[in-house]
Write a protein that holds these residues in place. Sequence first.
Motif, short mmCIF file in Angstrom:
data_model
loop_
_atom_site.label_atom_id
_atom_site.label_comp_id
_atom_site.label_asym_id
_atom_site.label_seq_id
_atom_site.Cartn_x
_atom_site.Cartn_y
_atom_site.Cartn_z
N LYS A 189 0.82 -1.13 0.08
CA LYS A 189 -0.01 -0.11 0.08
C LYS A 189 0.86 1.25 -0.06
O LYS A 189 0.59 2.14 -0.97
N ARG A 190 1.86 1.38 0.78
CA ARG A 190 2.71 2.36 0.89
C ARG A 190 3.61 2.63 -0.29
O ARG A 190 3.46 3.77 -0.52
N THR A 191 3.96 1.63 -0.94
CA THR A 191 4.90 1.68 -2.12
C THR A 191 3.96 2.44 -3.23
O THR A 191 4.45 3.25 -3.86
N ALA A 192 2.85 1.76 -3.09
CA ALA A 192 1.70 2.24 -4.30
C ALA A 192 1.52 3.97 -4.17
O ALA A 192 1.52 4.77 -5.12
N HIS A 193 1.28 4.41 -2.71
CA HIS A 193 1.02 5.66 -2.48
C HIS A 193 2.35 6.60 -2.73
O HIS A 193 2.11 7.61 -3.37
N GLN A 194 3.36 6.28 -2.50
CA GLN A 194 4.56 6.86 -2.74
C GLN A 194 5.32 6.70 -4.14
O GLN A 194 6.31 7.31 -4.44
N ARG A 195 4.60 5.89 -4.74
CA ARG A 195 5.13 5.57 -5.95
C ARG A 195 6.76 5.44 -6.22
O ARG A 195 7.39 5.56 -6.82
N ALA A 196 6.99 4.34 -5.21
CA ALA A 196 8.39 3.87 -5.00
C ALA A 196 8.75 3.00 -6.02
O ALA A 196 9.87 2.70 -6.24
N LEU A 197 7.56 2.13 -6.38
CA LEU A 197 8.00 1.02 -7.41
C LEU A 197 7.27 1.58 -8.72
O LEU A 197 6.36 2.30 -8.75
N LYS A 198 7.99 0.98 -9.96
CA LYS A 198 7.39 1.36 -11.31
C LYS A 198 7.10 -0.02 -11.84
O LYS A 198 7.75 -1.14 -11.49
N PRO A 199 6.37 -0.04 -13.13
CA PRO A 199 6.13 -1.25 -13.53
C PRO A 199 7.54 -1.75 -14.13
O PRO A 199 7.75 -2.97 -14.10
N THR A 200 8.56 -1.13 -14.37
CA THR A 200 9.80 -1.49 -14.84
C THR A 200 10.69 -2.41 -13.87
O THR A 200 11.70 -3.11 -14.02
N ASP A 201 10.16 -2.21 -12.65
CA ASP A 201 10.82 -3.04 -11.51
C ASP A 201 10.40 -4.51 -11.41
O ASP A 201 10.71 -5.14 -10.71
N PHE A 202 9.27 -4.59 -12.37
CA PHE A 202 8.94 -6.12 -12.33
C PHE A 202 9.08 -6.50 -13.87
O PHE A 202 9.03 -6.05 -14.76
N GLU A 203 9.37 -7.96 -13.85
CA GLU A 203 9.46 -8.69 -15.09
C GLU A 203 8.19 -9.44 -15.42
O GLU A 203 8.07 -10.44 -14.95
N THR A 204 7.35 -8.72 -15.91
CA THR A 204 6.08 -9.35 -16.29
C THR A 204 5.98 -10.16 -17.63
O THR A 204 6.31 -9.65 -18.71
N ASP A 205 5.59 -11.56 -17.61
CA ASP A 205 5.24 -12.25 -18.85
C ASP A 205 3.90 -12.56 -18.99
O ASP A 205 3.25 -12.13 -17.95
N VAL A 206 3.61 -13.33 -19.93
CA VAL A 206 2.28 -13.97 -19.96
C VAL A 206 1.86 -14.56 -18.72
O VAL A 206 2.80 -15.77 -18.78
N GLY A 207 1.01 -14.38 -17.84
CA GLY A 207 0.68 -15.46 -16.85
C GLY A 207 1.64 -15.53 -15.76
O GLY A 207 1.63 -16.45 -14.98
N ARG A 208 2.89 -14.79 -15.75
CA ARG A 208 3.76 -15.03 -14.50
C ARG A 208 4.54 -13.61 -14.62
O ARG A 208 4.87 -12.71 -15.35
N ALA A 209 4.84 -13.27 -13.28
CA ALA A 209 5.50 -12.16 -12.99
C ALA A 209 6.69 -12.15 -11.83
O ALA A 209 6.35 -13.03 -11.04
#
Lengths: 326, 87
Positions: free
Chosen positions: A245-265
């Motif tokens: 919740k906190r990282t979402a509010h503070q925008r500390a994480l970006k989509p680029t911090d995740f490796e998203t694939d089809v059906g897995r992240a």
Amino acid sequence: MPAAGRTYWLTEPCRIRREDNSIRVERPDGSPVRIPITDIRDLIAFDHVDVNTSAMSMLSRNGVTLHILDHYGNHAGHFSPAESVASAAVIRRQVEITADPDRRTAIGRALVLAAAENLRWALDTDLLDPALQSLRTDLPDCKDDDAIMGQEGNFRRTAWAVLDTQLPPWLRLNGRTRRPPTNAGNAFISYLNALVYARVLTALRSTPLHPAIGFLHSDTDRRRNTLALDLAEPFKPLFAERLLKRTAHQRALKPTDFETDVGRASLSTNGRKKIAALVREELSTTVHHRTLKRKVSYEELIHLEALKLVRLCLEDTPYKPFHPWW
Amino acid sequence: MFVILVYDTAVERNPKVLKTCRKYLHWTQRSVFQGELSTAQYRALITALRTTIDPDYDSIVTYTTRSPDMIDTTTLGVALGGPGDIL
């Protein structure tokens, strides 16, 4: 918990070697990092780590646990020192208590309720109150572990749906998925849960309790340390959901911090580092403890929780699961 | 306690002192170490060093305080110390 010592987070591929009766960490870039062995409480490996037996015996002799997380942030295993604080009296009592269905389910119910209340506290919304109320009324009727876990699952599903309303669309869970997590939010929760589990296990290793003899999770649960899973329950909201919740509010994480694939992240290397820093900071947060009359860190709270169980075993002190009082 | 250790020893004993210090403290600079120790660890370190050095020639100075918060540090130029606990 050793008086001194820190947790070291290995977020990059590295090799752990023994040098001069201490530890040297070699990384692909830059010069080797030498860590004084007396300063290590435990090591958490997020990535590929090479380690040999002489380094492991060094770690064992100094009471250091090495936790290994797999690519998706699940707890893949750990190397822990030969048991040095073993106590037959405690383990015997622990087995007795867990073998008695009444006592066992009583503690299981308390743990589930505490986890639910902590989750309500972490999300800080009254949307969860009806679900919590029905959990309170339904729990006393649950006679066995499966029923209790079922209630817990129901509550968690509601809670995650509520959590989704507080998150930006790309970080939403949209239903909890594991092994592997399918989206960024789930990857985050999985990662944090594995970390909390590792912290609880480290705390348990410093007590004579046997980590595999638990109250709530069934003994065959993927042969994991069920007591550590049990104890992790009330702490998960404090770290996983709250930090998400906190990282979402503070925008500390970006989509680029995740490796998203089809059906897995999963988390990228950079994301792992960020989360390690985040959790480390969170673990060292202190609150005033009213009984001890001093400040304790979140890390120490986990240790105190393990000590409560020791007290339950040795002195029959009723066990009250952790609840944040601040 | 928080310990800062500075040594000035003869060349032939330098490696030995360095290796002993590495077991307990973080390397900060050439011949300077720092870190948090328990009293027992501190005593063990001092004992180990005492047997290593030549008391007529070498010199080791330690500064201790209750916690690192009690010291303000300024670094000019290159920070040689390690990267912290997230590796």
